[in-house]
Design a protein around this motif. Sequence first.
Motif, short mmCIF file in Angstrom:
data_model
loop_
_atom_site.label_atom_id
_atom_site.label_comp_id
_atom_site.label_asym_id
_atom_site.label_seq_id
_atom_site.Cartn_x
_atom_site.Cartn_y
_atom_site.Cartn_z
N ASP A 198 -5.01 4.26 -1.21
CA ASP A 198 -3.93 3.36 -0.78
C ASP A 198 -3.25 3.90 0.47
O ASP A 198 -2.88 3.13 1.36
CB ASP A 198 -2.90 3.16 -1.90
N GLU A 250 -10.45 -1.82 -3.25
CA GLU A 250 -9.57 -2.34 -4.31
C GLU A 250 -10.41 -2.90 -5.46
O GLU A 250 -10.03 -2.76 -6.63
CB GLU A 250 -8.65 -3.44 -3.77
N GLU A 309 0.84 -1.21 0.00
CA GLU A 309 0.00 0.00 0.00
C GLU A 309 0.88 1.26 0.00
O GLU A 309 0.61 2.22 -0.72
CB GLU A 309 -0.92 0.02 1.23
N HIS A 339 -5.36 2.92 3.24
CA HIS A 339 -5.22 1.49 3.54
C HIS A 339 -3.99 1.25 4.41
O HIS A 339 -4.03 0.47 5.36
CB HIS A 339 -5.13 0.67 2.25
FE LIG Z 1 -4.90 -0.18 -1.47
#
Ligand SMILES: [Fe+2]
Length: 207
Positions: free
Chosen positions: A78, A163, A47, A81
């Motif tokens: 990302d 995702e 990530e 995440h």
């Molecule tokens: Fe991601």
Amino acid sequence: MAKEKRHMKGRVKPGDVTQRVGVEQIEARGVNVKQLREKLIDAAGAEFTTYYYYTILRMHLAGHEDYKEICEDARLEDRAHFELITPRIYELGGGLPRDIREFADRASCLDAYLPENPTAASLLQILLEAERCAIRTWNEICDLTFGKDPRTYDMASRILQEETEHEAWFIELLSKERDGEIRPSGHFRRGEPGEAPYSKNRSFYNP
Ligand SMILES: [Fe+2]
Ligand SMILES: [Fe+2]
């Protein structure tokens, strides 16, 4: 008068800060915590590096304002995440590598390098394949934790939802850009850049 309560005691002794009931309980349900921790570090590495490489890719989508905006959402999500999953690594008794080079090297996905002579189509293909790697990664974490570790599962499944959307976005864009074919993703736009509707940290901690 103190009474015995069913969950007031367990294997971890009162006051012992070297053990975690949060780890013991998921191990008792069949999670290999050491393996899970390592996979989460690899996933967090992917990530983090993807966030970095998407920065470069987004810059090179110059002239395609629509692609830039969508790449920016995927990039910032990302980062969300990485932010979401990193505290979980520490809760499980692990941690990030001290050296960022080690962290980048162990990422579970390939580096999303800027191609030679970048075109919109070549950039979109790199973005698409990075999302596909992320889907495989988070599905594996979901499989390892389903029915055993509700907290990691919940985080991984939130990430996986985004995702999966990202893959659909880049299929739509690459298909149209490269092949002239319409393959809708169902996407319109996020409310704010990097909205992260499923994985946003603030709403996760303060729903
Ligand atoms: Fe991601
Ligand atoms: Fe993504």
